[in-house]
Design an enzyme around this catalytic site. Structure first.
Site, PDB file in Angstrom:
ATOM      1  N   ASP A 230      -5.884  85.919  57.106  1.00 42.17           N
ATOM      2  CA  ASP A 230      -6.187  84.847  58.047  1.00 42.17           C
ATOM      3  C   ASP A 230      -4.874  84.441  58.721  1.00 42.17           C
ATOM      4  OD1 ASP A 230      -6.698  82.450  59.348  1.00 42.17           O
ATOM      5  OD2 ASP A 230      -8.206  81.817  57.889  1.00 42.17           O
TER       6      ASP A 230
ATOM      7  N   TYR B 284      -7.430  77.751  68.787  1.00 33.32           N
ATOM      8  CA  TYR B 284      -7.063  76.415  69.293  1.00 33.32           C
ATOM      9  C   TYR B 284      -5.794  75.839  68.686  1.00 33.32           C
ATOM     10  CZ  TYR B 284      -9.799  75.203  65.109  1.00 33.32           C
ATOM     11  OH  TYR B 284     -10.293  75.131  63.836  1.00 33.32           O
ATOM     12  N   LYS B 285      -5.144  76.579  67.796  1.00 37.14           N
ATOM     13  CA  LYS B 285      -3.893  76.077  67.210  1.00 37.14           C
ATOM     14  C   LYS B 285      -2.722  76.550  68.074  1.00 37.14           C
ATOM     15  CE  LYS B 285      -5.995  75.550  62.719  1.00 37.14           C
ATOM     16  NZ  LYS B 285      -6.521  76.291  61.579  1.00 37.14           N
TER      17      LYS B 285
ATOM     18  N   PHE C  53      -7.090  77.852  52.511  1.00 37.84           N
ATOM     19  CA  PHE C  53      -7.801  76.867  53.324  1.00 37.84           C
ATOM     20  C   PHE C  53      -9.257  76.786  52.861  1.00 37.84           C
ATOM     21  CE2 PHE C  53      -9.916  75.381  57.216  1.00 37.84           C
ATOM     22  CZ  PHE C  53      -9.082  74.346  57.589  1.00 37.84           C
TER      23      PHE C  53
ATOM     24  N   ARG D 244       2.869  66.500  57.840  1.00 44.74           N
ATOM     25  CA  ARG D 244       3.089  67.864  58.319  1.00 44.74           C
ATOM     26  C   ARG D 244       3.522  67.847  59.784  1.00 44.74           C
ATOM     27  NH1 ARG D 244      -1.904  72.127  58.623  1.00 44.74           N
ATOM     28  NH2 ARG D 244      -2.473  70.667  60.263  1.00 44.74           N
TER      29      ARG D 244
HETATM   30  C1  LIG Z   1      -7.808  76.035  61.147  1.00 44.28           C
HETATM   31  C2  LIG Z   1      -8.217  77.024  60.133  1.00 44.28           C
HETATM   32  C3  LIG Z   1      -9.525  77.502  60.094  1.00 44.28           C
HETATM   33  C4  LIG Z   1     -10.504  76.906  61.037  1.00 44.28           C
HETATM   34  O1  LIG Z   1     -11.717  77.504  61.070  1.00 44.28           O
HETATM   35  P1  LIG Z   1     -12.785  77.079  62.161  1.00 44.28           P
HETATM   36  O2  LIG Z   1     -13.918  77.944  61.849  1.00 44.28           O
HETATM   37  O3  LIG Z   1     -12.174  77.300  63.506  1.00 44.28           O
HETATM   38  O4  LIG Z   1     -13.065  75.623  62.002  1.00 44.28           O
HETATM   39  C5  LIG Z   1      -9.834  78.482  59.157  1.00 44.28           C
HETATM   40  N1  LIG Z   1      -8.898  78.942  58.300  1.00 44.28           N
HETATM   41  C6  LIG Z   1      -7.627  78.476  58.319  1.00 44.28           C
HETATM   42  C7  LIG Z   1      -6.613  79.007  57.370  1.00 44.28           C
HETATM   43  C8  LIG Z   1      -7.267  77.494  59.220  1.00 44.28           C
HETATM   44  O5  LIG Z   1      -6.021  77.015  59.234  1.00 44.28           O
END
Ligand SMILES: *Cc1c(COP(=O)(O)O)cnc(C)c1O
Length: 417
Positions: free
Chosen positions: A202, A227-228, A131, A376
């Site tokens: 992560d 939040y996911k 990511f 997705r």
């Molecule tokens: C959604 C996501 C993030 C989001 O990071 P924020 O700091 O909350 O914006 C980070 N890493 C991965 C792999 C994600 O899927």
């Protein structure tokens, strides 16, 4: 692997719902009528409890309790309390998880903490598909350290060969956000250790989505998203995990007062709190923590094992129906076909993925587009039904078969995709 006999009618899909032990969980969510929500992997939906609790916290705890609520209503303990509630979902022990900041910021803190445990090693190893924010945080940290450390990016299959004596920490996202492909956490962590490196995971697309056993997998550090799949609401804080065995060694680089051993002593000098509390920084957002606590409670009650069973059954249904009904429309599976190697999402490639997504959204089937060509679908077993999947694939087939996506309005790119 879960197997589903493909239903031949909507009535047969409804029969699968009638036999689903998790079906009652859907009532814990406030979903709008007429929507099939396949995007809980990006923003989990509102839970009934969060709607009630946040309203109560706003009016009673903030409105009437005012500043007294930090003690009176235990606000100050929430980061630890919600961390302890998340712990069983990810194979962590009480006192090893705290909720604070965003995923990006927590990655920075843990990366820095990990590097300090491997002095002399100069490389953060990750994969090109990771990511972007994770990679940006690593690049930013490397820049801050003045070129002392660098980020080495390789394709996934080259990770084992890239693990040499220079690597301080391996930074990976357990479930790939594009394809849903899942790493073997235990094998990669072990390979990292053999090379003398640490493993930082992560869990943004894992926590609440698949069973995770951090302790049993030999992971060293982890972060995850609130939040996911955990349904904490837009911008809800993230969590981080530092196992007890590393808590006395590793330290956050962000010395905020809430990570201090005695924040209210107002000392001039920083002294970190001994436990996981030392990884906090500034004052937490209480409303996000409260809604996250409610979102986590819904999943914790069901347990990850039964959620995973249903997630696999929903995915098999979606894949089976798509293979049967959407052939010949330019759709190609981007996720592993084998459920054991896949998280709780299914992605397809399509030349006009963006327009296809928009056409689906116009019909109330909300999935998302990921550049350059992915459609997705997040499959959250806590609130989705088998009939939802039947309906979603029906719409997908119609949109593809009739070319309904082929309209100018579906090509206009919004800021957030
Ligand atoms: C959604 C996501 C993030 C989001 O990071 P924020 O700091 O909350 O914006 C980070 N890493 C991965 C792999 C994600 O899927």
């Amino acid at each position: 692997m879960a197997t589903v006999n493909l239903p031949l009618s909507r009535a047969e899909a409804l029969a699968l719902d009638a036999g689903d032990v998790l079906a009652p969980l859907r009532h814990e969510f406030l979903l709008p009528e007429g929507v099939v929500y396949l995007d809980g992997n990006s923003l989990g939906p509102l839970t009934r409890r969060a709607a009630e609790r946040v309203a109560e916290v706003v009016s009673a705890e903030w409105g009437r309790g005012l500043i007294r609520s930090w003690n009176l209503h235990g606000w100050i303990d929430l980061p630890r309390r919600v961390g302890d509630a998340i712990a069983p979902l990810i194979g962590a022990a009480p006192g090893e998880v705290v909720v604070a900041d965003s995923t990006s910021v927590n990655l920075f803190k843990l990366l820095s903490g990990a590097l300090a445990l491997r002095p002399g090693r100069r490389v953060i190893l990750s994969e090109e598909e990771n990511f972007p924010s994770d990679l940006y945080m690593a690049q930013g940290l490397a820049a801050l350290l003045g070129g002392e450390v660098r980020l080495r990016l390789v394709p996934r299959w080259e990770l084992p060969a890239a693990l040499d004596h220079q690597v301080a920490v391996v930074l990976l996202t357990h479930v790939d956000f594009r394809t849903g492909e899942m790493h073997d956490m235990a094998a990669v962590s072990e390979a990292a250790h053999r090379a003398g490196a640490l493993a930082l995971w992560d869990l943004a697309h894992s926590a609440g989505a698949v069973p995770v056993d951090l302790a049993g997998s030999g992971a060293d550090f982890a972060v995850g998203c609130g939040y996911k799949y955990l349904n904490g609401g837009p911008g809800a804080p993230s969590f981080l995990w530092v196992p007890r065995r590393l808590q006395s060694q590793a330290r956050s680089p962000l010395w905020g007062w809430l990570g201090h051993a005695e924040p209210f002593a107002f000392d001039t000098a920083y002294r970190p709190a001994a436990g996981i509390e030392g990884w906090q920084c500034g004052t937490p957002g209480i409303l996000g923590l409260v809604s996250l606590e409610c979102g986590v409670a819904v999943l914790a009650a069901a347990g990850m094992a039964s959620l995973r069973r249903k997630s696999l059954a929903l995915s098999e249904l979606l894949l089976g129906l798509a293979e049967r009904d959407c052939r010949g429309f330019g759709l190609a599976l981007a996720s592993p076909r084998d459920g054991d190697r896949r998280g709780s999402q299914v992605s397809f490639r399509h030349r006009e993925a963006y327009a296809v997504c928009q056409a689906l959204i116009a019909r109330g089937v909300i999935g998302d587009f990921r550049a350059p060509d992915l459609v997705r679908f997040g499959l959250c077993p806590a609130f989705l039904t088998f009939a939802d999947i039947w309906d979603a694939v029906g719409h997908l087939r119609e949109v593809l078969a009739t070319g309904a996506w082929n309209r100018q309005e579906f090509r206009v790119r919004e800021v957030v995709t």
